[in-house]
Design a protein around this motif. Structure first.
Motif, PDB file in Angstrom:
ATOM      1  N   LEU A  67       0.876  -1.008   0.085  1.00  0.00           N
ATOM      2  CA  LEU A  67      -0.015  -0.032  -0.022  1.00  0.00           C
ATOM      3  C   LEU A  67       0.719   1.293  -0.068  1.00  0.00           C
ATOM      4  O   LEU A  67       2.008   1.218   0.527  1.00  0.00           O
ATOM      5  N   LYS A  90      -2.492   7.638   0.204  1.00  0.00           N
ATOM      6  CA  LYS A  90      -3.799   7.521   1.004  1.00  0.00           C
ATOM      7  C   LYS A  90      -4.316   6.267   1.206  1.00  0.00           C
ATOM      8  O   LYS A  90      -4.941   5.918   2.430  1.00  0.00           O
ATOM      9  N   GLN A  91      -4.157   5.191   0.628  1.00  0.00           N
ATOM     10  CA  GLN A  91      -4.524   3.706   0.960  1.00  0.00           C
ATOM     11  C   GLN A  91      -3.937   3.276   2.070  1.00  0.00           C
ATOM     12  O   GLN A  91      -4.375   2.815   3.180  1.00  0.00           O
ATOM     13  N   SER A 142      -5.273   5.167   5.206  1.00  0.00           N
ATOM     14  CA  SER A 142      -6.434   4.882   5.676  1.00  0.00           C
ATOM     15  C   SER A 142      -6.322   3.450   6.472  1.00  0.00           C
ATOM     16  O   SER A 142      -7.210   3.338   7.378  1.00  0.00           O
TER      17      SER A 142
END
Length: 290
Positions: A248, A251-252, A255
């Motif tokens: 990842l 933003k992933q 999150s």
């Protein structure tokens, strides 16, 4: 100063022996011949002539671990410490340690290959001995073997010089790593003030195997978090990053972790990157607690 070695096909053994000697006698003349009278005119003769630095006799010398010496190892044994001293290291114990490490990491494999000892490989790899062998002229080429040898020496000299520079740089980093280790706020986390080699020093200092992650600044202002391996050079990890972080970025990753400025986590779960030191510490703490 005249340095004599054999003519015709060359190997990593005689090429690296030449490079080592040129680090001591940088303006030496290289003489390549198999003629006894020609070699007698040389100050140092190696890998030919059955003398002190030739390993082709039945009474060849062996290290305590059973690896026989080839020319490169015999030359390094006698001149390696002088090379390191010439590079600016003066402490006798440090010179001794660096000389031993270079023998173990670089010279012994070269000697083993030249003596016909199989080097275990899990996958095919173009090692430094193979690279030197490739520089010999092809069977149907009319190129000069002596010119090819000089080219191999030039390229190999760059490789060895960079290798030696990185080895010395590692020792210059020892006080930085030691101070960070001794003053760390969390037993499982080491935060370094600058990017520098840390693995060997940390593994030597961390006898209790407490440190799980190391944070270092990057030149672009970001911060890297690395999982500590159980031993130097290993791809294993004392503790990996959480599985759901792998691969990842941006933003992933933010999150999933809840940490602003999360940049990236490697699929191998051994490395992550954050935009700030605070973010890097948060990611490391999450990984430690996971």
């Amino acid at each position: 100063m005249k340095l004599g070695t054999h003519s015709q096909t060359f190997h990593a053994d005689d090429v690296y022996a030449t490079v080592f000697l040129l680090h001591v006698y940088n303006d030496a003349e290289i003489v390549r011949s198999r003629e006894e009278d020609v070699l007698k005119s040389c100050d140092i003769v190696y890998d030919v002539g059955r003398g002190k630095y030739d390993h082709h006799s039945r009474d060849k010398m062996y290290r305590e671990n059973g690896i026989p010496y080839a020319a490169s190892g015999l030359i390094w044994r006698d001149f390696g410490k002088q090379i390191i001293k010439n590079a600016g290291i003066q402490e006798a114990d440090v010179i001794e340690t660096i000389a031993r490490e270079i023998d173990e990491e670089m010279v012994q494999p070269l000697d083993a290959i030249d003596n016909g000892i199989e080097i275990e490989k899990s996958l095919p790899i173009l090692d430094i001995a193979s690279v030197v062998r490739l520089m010999n002229p092809a069977w149907d080429a009319e190129d000069s073997e002596d010119e090819a040898f000089q080219k191999a020496v030039s390229i190999t000299n760059v490789i060895f010089s960079e290798y030696l520079n990185k080895k010395l740089a590692g020792y210059r980093a020892v006080p930085i790593v030691k101070r960070a280790f001794e003053t760390r706020e969390m037993s499982q986390l080491l935060v370094l003030p600058k990017g520098c080699p840390w693995e060997k020093t940390l593994l030597r200092l961390d006898q209790k195997k407490e440190v799980l992650f190391v944070i270092t600044p990057r030149k672009n202002g970001q911060f890297t978090i690395q999982s500590v391996p159980p031993q130097s050079g290993s791809f294993a990890k004392r503790k990996p990053f959480p599985d759901d972080w792998g691969g990842l970025e941006g933003k992933q990753l933010e999150s999933v972790t809840g940490v602003p400025g999360s940049v990236f986590c490697h699929t191998g779960l051994w490395l992550a990157v954050a935009a700030s030191l605070d973010g890097a510490i948060q990611l490391a703490k999450l990984a430690i607690d996971a």
